[in-house]
Design a protein around this motif. Structure first.
Motif, PDB file in Angstrom:
ATOM      1  N   GLY A  18       0.851  -1.614   0.098  1.00  0.00           N
ATOM      2  CA  GLY A  18      -0.035  -0.165   0.027  1.00  0.00           C
ATOM      3  C   GLY A  18       0.949   1.752  -0.064  1.00  0.00           C
ATOM      4  O   GLY A  18       0.584   2.599  -0.207  1.00  0.00           O
ATOM      5  N   ARG A  19       2.298   1.229   0.066  1.00  0.00           N
ATOM      6  CA  ARG A  19       2.921   2.189  -0.029  1.00  0.00           C
ATOM      7  C   ARG A  19       3.218   3.196  -1.010  1.00  0.00           C
ATOM      8  O   ARG A  19       3.767   3.836  -1.049  1.00  0.00           O
ATOM      9  N   ARG A  36       1.116  -0.323  10.675  1.00  0.00           N
ATOM     10  CA  ARG A  36       0.137  -0.227  10.056  1.00  0.00           C
ATOM     11  C   ARG A  36       1.039   1.042  10.667  1.00  0.00           C
ATOM     12  O   ARG A  36       0.499   2.491  10.795  1.00  0.00           O
ATOM     13  N   ILE A  85      -0.336  -3.016   3.959  1.00  0.00           N
ATOM     14  CA  ILE A  85       0.630  -2.440   4.347  1.00  0.00           C
ATOM     15  C   ILE A  85       1.467  -2.991   5.749  1.00  0.00           C
ATOM     16  O   ILE A  85       1.624  -3.906   6.554  1.00  0.00           O
ATOM     17  N   THR A 137      -0.702   8.693   1.274  1.00  0.00           N
ATOM     18  CA  THR A 137      -1.795   8.455   1.144  1.00  0.00           C
ATOM     19  C   THR A 137      -2.969   7.346   1.882  1.00  0.00           C
ATOM     20  O   THR A 137      -4.225   6.885   1.110  1.00  0.00           O
ATOM     21  N   LYS A 138      -2.752   7.711   3.124  1.00  0.00           N
ATOM     22  CA  LYS A 138      -3.312   6.448   3.640  1.00  0.00           C
ATOM     23  C   LYS A 138      -4.969   6.632   3.868  1.00  0.00           C
ATOM     24  O   LYS A 138      -6.191   6.346   3.669  1.00  0.00           O
ATOM     25  N   THR A 139      -5.321   8.263   4.292  1.00  0.00           N
ATOM     26  CA  THR A 139      -6.949   8.432   3.692  1.00  0.00           C
ATOM     27  C   THR A 139      -7.596   8.459   2.840  1.00  0.00           C
ATOM     28  O   THR A 139      -8.864   8.232   3.093  1.00  0.00           O
ATOM     29  N   LEU A 197      -7.391  -2.045   4.900  1.00  0.00           N
ATOM     30  CA  LEU A 197      -6.354  -1.655   4.432  1.00  0.00           C
ATOM     31  C   LEU A 197      -5.957  -2.880   5.655  1.00  0.00           C
ATOM     32  O   LEU A 197      -6.992  -3.557   6.792  1.00  0.00           O
ATOM     33  N   LEU A 249      -7.001   6.212   0.843  1.00  0.00           N
ATOM     34  CA  LEU A 249      -7.283   4.837   0.296  1.00  0.00           C
ATOM     35  C   LEU A 249      -8.640   4.487   1.652  1.00  0.00           C
ATOM     36  O   LEU A 249      -9.514   3.186   0.468  1.00  0.00           O
ATOM     37  N   GLU A 250      -8.258   5.357   2.159  1.00  0.00           N
ATOM     38  CA  GLU A 250      -9.340   4.574   3.454  1.00  0.00           C
ATOM     39  C   GLU A 250     -11.017   4.897   2.904  1.00  0.00           C
ATOM     40  O   GLU A 250     -11.747   4.903   3.008  1.00  0.00           O
ATOM     41  N   PRO A 255       2.685   6.448   9.777  1.00  0.00           N
ATOM     42  CA  PRO A 255       1.879   6.999   8.747  1.00  0.00           C
ATOM     43  C   PRO A 255       2.523   7.297   7.617  1.00  0.00           C
ATOM     44  O   PRO A 255       3.765   6.982   6.832  1.00  0.00           O
TER      45      PRO A 255
END
Length: 415
Positions: free
Chosen positions: A178-179, A205, A202, A211-213, A223, A215-216, A208
């Protein structure tokens, strides 16, 4: 008759026996693998005689018109006219017995020969014009498939067409890293294509990432903890969601420029190989057997394993020599994996791209590939049932030049 939209599959009863994967007949001559080469990359090529200029089908060693042995596979007009059709209701073949009824037809190709083809449910009767393509079946062999010339609603949901593709609609997908800059555009493209669930791996996890926000925020994205350098972490995730994953997209990469004679090059190479080659090996050992066993698990059984590779896996780029060597090893490993997963009817797709438009390729001149472009190409390849995808001008140029003169590509690398 228009194709019915594919209904969302019901939740599987865990007490029911999982259907064993069966493969269609796979015996082919060596000449016939010219069709396989074309089908893998989405081209329509059949044999054409260099002496008399006439096309011939099926593949053979000598031209049936002039007996010349100079028969090369060349691009042909992908259209024809339906002469007759047959709806097969009974067969002795184990694979097709489970897929009856099966529609086939006799088609006069635009370029001359007559061929037996598999047919889309929306095709008209005898006399209708059809669009032809070469597709890879579950055994990895090339077959001819016919569709109507004009697009119709829900064409991609045709039962016979889905047997020859890996459409993500209503299927669950795992993106391994995911990174990666590819994770967000891939998740968005797969969700848009109708994927039921997109798991995004990820590592660590708690750390930080940018692109986490985003993606969610994508519907259907979840995730999950996945560290490709840890065999235990990969095995734990496989035990948790392995039976749910129908498409695996391996986005793992580790781009670190280094000179071969640098003192630190060996350490950098070790890290890169652990992330990419060994990471892929760990994934294969954990998820491969489960996906192979689920190749016939209903309308949304396991269908595809996708590797995102640098095109320099085919021809090394000196400034990214470590990455080139690692991806070349991944390419070899993917061919090994392809042989193993083919027993379950699961296809392995390699998407080759030139330099991405990301920070690690900042110093390279254009043209570069935007991550979204690569993501859309992967989804398109899944929908079309491809096996080799070349994305971007650099990748397509290297592909063409390797067929023409591999030594010229080697000598010109890095110049």
């Amino acid at each position: 008759m228009m194709a019915e939209p594919l209904a969302k599959p019901r939740r599987k009863n865990p007490l029911e026996r999982t259907q064993q994967p069966l493969l269609p007949p796979s015996a082919r001559s060596r000449k016939a693998h010219g069709l396989t080469l074309a089908a893998a990359s989405g081209r329509f090529m059949i044999q054409c005689c260099d002496e008399c200029g006439r096309y011939t089908y099926p593949p053979r060693d000598a031209c049936p018109h002039c007996l010349s042995a100079d028969l090369a596979f060349r691009d042909a007009q992908p259209s024809g006219v339906l002469l007759s059709e047959t709806r097969i209701e009974v067969t002795s073949d184990p694979y097709f017995r489970e897929h009856m009824p099966w529609r086939t037809g006799l088609v006069k190709l635009q370029c001359g020969p007559v061929a037996v083809v598999h047919m889309h449910g929306d095709c008209g009767g005898p006399g209708s014009e059809l669009l032809l393509s070469l597709q890879l079946d579950r055994a990895g062999q090339a077959v001819l498939f016919a569709k109507p010339l004009s697009e119709m609603p829900h064409m991609e949901d045709d039962r016979q067409w889905r047997e020859l593709t890996a459409d993500p609609k209503h299927r669950r997908v795992l993106i391994t890293d995911g990174r990666s800059p590819m994770a967000l555009p891939l998740a968005a493209s797969l969700s848009k294509a109708g994927a039921a669930k997109v798991f995004v791996g990820i590592a660590d996890r708690w750390k930080p990432f940018a692109t986490k926000t985003a993606l969610e925020a994508i519907e259907g994205v979840e995730l999950v903890e996945l560290d490709l350098t840890s065999e235990r972490a990969v095995q734990d995730l496989a035990m948790d969601i392995g039976a749910k994953v129908e498409i695996l997209v391996n986005t793992a990469d580790h781009v670190r420029p280094a000179h071969l004679f640098d003192a630190a090059a060996a350490g950098t190479a070790r890290e890169t190989l652990d992330q990419t080659v060994m990471g892929m090996m760990r994934l294969a050992q954990a998820f491969g057997p489960i996906m192979r066993a689920r190749g016939a698990d209903g309308a949304t059984g396991a269908v595809a394993w996708v590797n995102l590779l640098s095109v320099h896996a085919l021809s090394s780029a000196p400034q990214f020599g470590i990455q080139s060597a690692a991806h070349a090893a991944c390419l070899s490993l993917s061919q090994w994996l392809r042989g193993e997963l083919r027993q379950g009817g699961v296809r392995v797709i390699n998407a080759f791209a030139g330099p991405l438009d990301t920070e690690w390729y900042q110093t390279l001149p254009a043209p570069k590939v935007a991550p979204k472009t690569l993501a859309d190409a992967v989804v398109d390849g899944l929908k079309r049932g491809l096996e080799d995808i070349y994305v971007g001008d650099v990748a397509k140029d290297i592909e063409a030049r390797l067929f023409d003169n591999p030594k010229a590509v080697e000598r010109e690398a890095g110049q």
